[in-house]
Design an enzyme around this catalytic site. Structure first.
Site, PDB file in Angstrom:
ATOM      1  N   ASP A   1     -29.200 -33.045 -16.633  1.00  0.00           N
ATOM      2  CA  ASP A   1     -28.770 -32.548 -15.324  1.00  0.00           C
ATOM      3  C   ASP A   1     -29.783 -32.959 -14.260  1.00  0.00           C
ATOM      4  O   ASP A   1     -30.855 -33.492 -14.582  1.00  0.00           O
ATOM      5  CB  ASP A   1     -28.573 -31.022 -15.354  1.00  0.00           C
ATOM      6  CG  ASP A   1     -29.829 -30.250 -15.739  1.00  0.00           C
ATOM      7  OD1 ASP A   1     -30.861 -30.880 -16.061  1.00  0.00           O
ATOM      8  OD2 ASP A   1     -29.784 -29.014 -15.724  1.00  0.00           O
TER       9      ASP A   1
ATOM     10  N   ASN B   1     -30.343 -17.003 -15.899  1.00  0.00           N
ATOM     11  CA  ASN B   1     -29.005 -16.420 -15.732  1.00  0.00           C
ATOM     12  C   ASN B   1     -28.033 -16.922 -16.811  1.00  0.00           C
ATOM     13  O   ASN B   1     -26.836 -16.770 -16.693  1.00  0.00           O
ATOM     14  CB  ASN B   1     -28.459 -16.759 -14.336  1.00  0.00           C
ATOM     15  CG  ASN B   1     -28.285 -18.261 -14.143  1.00  0.00           C
ATOM     16  OD1 ASN B   1     -28.685 -19.048 -14.992  1.00  0.00           O
ATOM     17  ND2 ASN B   1     -27.679 -18.648 -13.042  1.00  0.00           N
TER      18      ASN B   1
ATOM     19  N   HIS C   1     -27.624 -20.114 -17.688  1.00  0.00           N
ATOM     20  CA  HIS C   1     -27.093 -21.473 -17.530  1.00  0.00           C
ATOM     21  C   HIS C   1     -27.674 -22.403 -18.592  1.00  0.00           C
ATOM     22  O   HIS C   1     -28.785 -22.198 -19.085  1.00  0.00           O
ATOM     23  CB  HIS C   1     -27.283 -22.026 -16.110  1.00  0.00           C
ATOM     24  CG  HIS C   1     -28.670 -22.385 -15.703  1.00  0.00           C
ATOM     25  ND1 HIS C   1     -29.169 -22.151 -14.443  1.00  0.00           N
ATOM     26  CD2 HIS C   1     -29.683 -23.000 -16.372  1.00  0.00           C
ATOM     27  CE1 HIS C   1     -30.397 -22.594 -14.353  1.00  0.00           C
ATOM     28  NE2 HIS C   1     -30.753 -23.111 -15.521  1.00  0.00           N
TER      29      HIS C   1
ATOM     30  N   GLU D   1     -23.336 -23.326 -14.653  1.00  0.00           N
ATOM     31  CA  GLU D   1     -23.752 -22.036 -14.095  1.00  0.00           C
ATOM     32  C   GLU D   1     -22.712 -20.957 -14.425  1.00  0.00           C
ATOM     33  O   GLU D   1     -21.531 -21.272 -14.629  1.00  0.00           O
ATOM     34  CB  GLU D   1     -23.853 -22.164 -12.564  1.00  0.00           C
ATOM     35  CG  GLU D   1     -24.920 -23.140 -12.073  1.00  0.00           C
ATOM     36  CD  GLU D   1     -26.302 -22.502 -11.948  1.00  0.00           C
ATOM     37  OE1 GLU D   1     -26.609 -21.561 -12.713  1.00  0.00           O
ATOM     38  OE2 GLU D   1     -27.068 -22.959 -11.086  1.00  0.00           O
TER      39      GLU D   1
HETATM   40  C1  GLP Z   1     -33.260 -25.706 -14.836  1.00  0.00           C
HETATM   41  C2  GLP Z   1     -32.749 -27.032 -15.401  1.00  0.00           C
HETATM   42  C3  GLP Z   1     -32.323 -26.919 -16.845  1.00  0.00           C
HETATM   43  C4  GLP Z   1     -33.374 -26.116 -17.568  1.00  0.00           C
HETATM   44  C5  GLP Z   1     -33.332 -24.686 -17.106  1.00  0.00           C
HETATM   45  C6  GLP Z   1     -34.446 -23.817 -17.647  1.00  0.00           C
HETATM   46  O1  GLP Z   1     -32.486 -25.292 -13.770  1.00  0.00           O
HETATM   47  N1  GLP Z   1     -31.651 -27.524 -14.634  1.00  0.00           N
HETATM   48  O2  GLP Z   1     -32.180 -28.201 -17.401  1.00  0.00           O
HETATM   49  O3  GLP Z   1     -33.126 -26.159 -18.949  1.00  0.00           O
HETATM   50  O4  GLP Z   1     -33.284 -24.590 -15.709  1.00  0.00           O
HETATM   51  O5  GLP Z   1     -35.671 -24.170 -17.058  1.00  0.00           O
HETATM   52  P1  GLP Z   1     -37.085 -23.651 -17.573  1.00  0.00           P
HETATM   53  O6  GLP Z   1     -37.287 -24.261 -18.882  1.00  0.00           O
HETATM   54  O7  GLP Z   1     -38.071 -24.115 -16.553  1.00  0.00           O
HETATM   55  O8  GLP Z   1     -36.982 -22.176 -17.633  1.00  0.00           O
END
Ligand code: GLP
Length: 239
Positions: free
Chosen positions: A68, A136, A138, A143
């Site tokens: 993403d 949340n 996702h 989302e």
């Molecule tokens: C972000 C990214 C995701 C990631 C997630 C968790 O928004 N788009 O690819 O896996 O959130 O991020 P983190 O590992 O920093 O908690």
């Protein structure tokens, strides 16, 4: 059933994840691996890149696709997933020619998603989808919503995503997300889900409750037969 393997801390969780990935690549050298960005897999990628240096031959044909991206930022913005993945993994592994990625600054984001969807149709399915867990629920930028989308699409970013710490490094603010879809992830041969730190305790608890809902997209991972989940102790709910 998703049964997390619990490691004592972030470092050991990252080592376990990196070793697990190396094993998959050894078994299938031309694996297509989708890569989440964010703070969770950073150390895993550093360790994977270190493996790449010591055993270059293992990594010569594995392929990568970016999961993403923040839309509306320039590709060289320090906050992009691109910047993180390039510096931690793609450049050290010299894998630029085996790496497929959403542009963050396309003039036509929907067409950019069609391009990625077409590429995946021709070159997929994903062998291993590396995922982090959004606070949340996702996964990628799938989302929470009343419905989810199967393939690469433009996503409206949630307030939780807009508060992500990656964006502190940015010169601007993203106006949308681009992401692989839920079906792309559920059609992967295997899923590797990594969750560490106390901020993930609530989300991990909700995931492990086993209630499937589009309001918490990660819950749909229960539909997949081969999910490996590594957690550190801080992310585990106290029972
Ligand atoms: C972000 C990214 C995701 C990631 C997630 C968790 O928004 N788009 O690819 O896996 O959130 O991020 P983190 O590992 O920093 O908690």
């Amino acid at each position: 059933m998703i049964e997390p393997e619990i490691l004592p801390d972030h470092e050991s969780m990252s080592r376990r994840a990196a070793d697990w990935l190396v094993e998959r690549i050894r078994q299938r050298p031309d694996s297509l691996i989708s890569l989440a960005a964010g703070s969770t897999p950073k150390r895993t990628y550093e360790l994977l890149a270190a493996h790449g240096e010591s055993e270059r031959a293992t990594f010569l044909s594995c392929r990568f696709i970016k999961l993403d991206e923040w839309g509306g930022l320039t590709m060289d913005d320090a906050a992009t997933c691109e910047h993180q993945l390039q510096s931690l993994l793609i450049e050290p592994l010299d894998a630029a020619r085996r790496y497929t990625a959403f542009q963050s600054d396309s003039l036509n984001p929907a067409a950019e998603c069609d391009r990625i969807a077409g590429w995946l149709l021709e070159n997929g399915p994903i062998d291993v989808a590396v995922l982090g867990l959004g606070i949340n629920g996702h996964v990628g930028f799938n989302e929470p919503a009343s419905y989810l989308q199967p393939h690469a699409h433009v996503a409206e970013l949630s307030t939780a995503s807009m508060g992500h710490e990656m964006l502190l490094k940015s010169n601007g603010l993203p106006t949308y997300g681009v992401t692989l879809g839920m079906a792309d992830l559920l059609q992967a041969n295997e899923i590797l889900l990594i969750a560490g730190g106390s901020t993930k305790r609530g989300p991990v608890e909700r995931l492990l409750s086993g209630q499937l809902t589009t309001a918490f997209p990660a819950s749909l991972l229960h539909l997949h037969p081969r999910v490996t989940m590594f957690c550190d102790e801080n992310a585990m709910p106290t029972i």
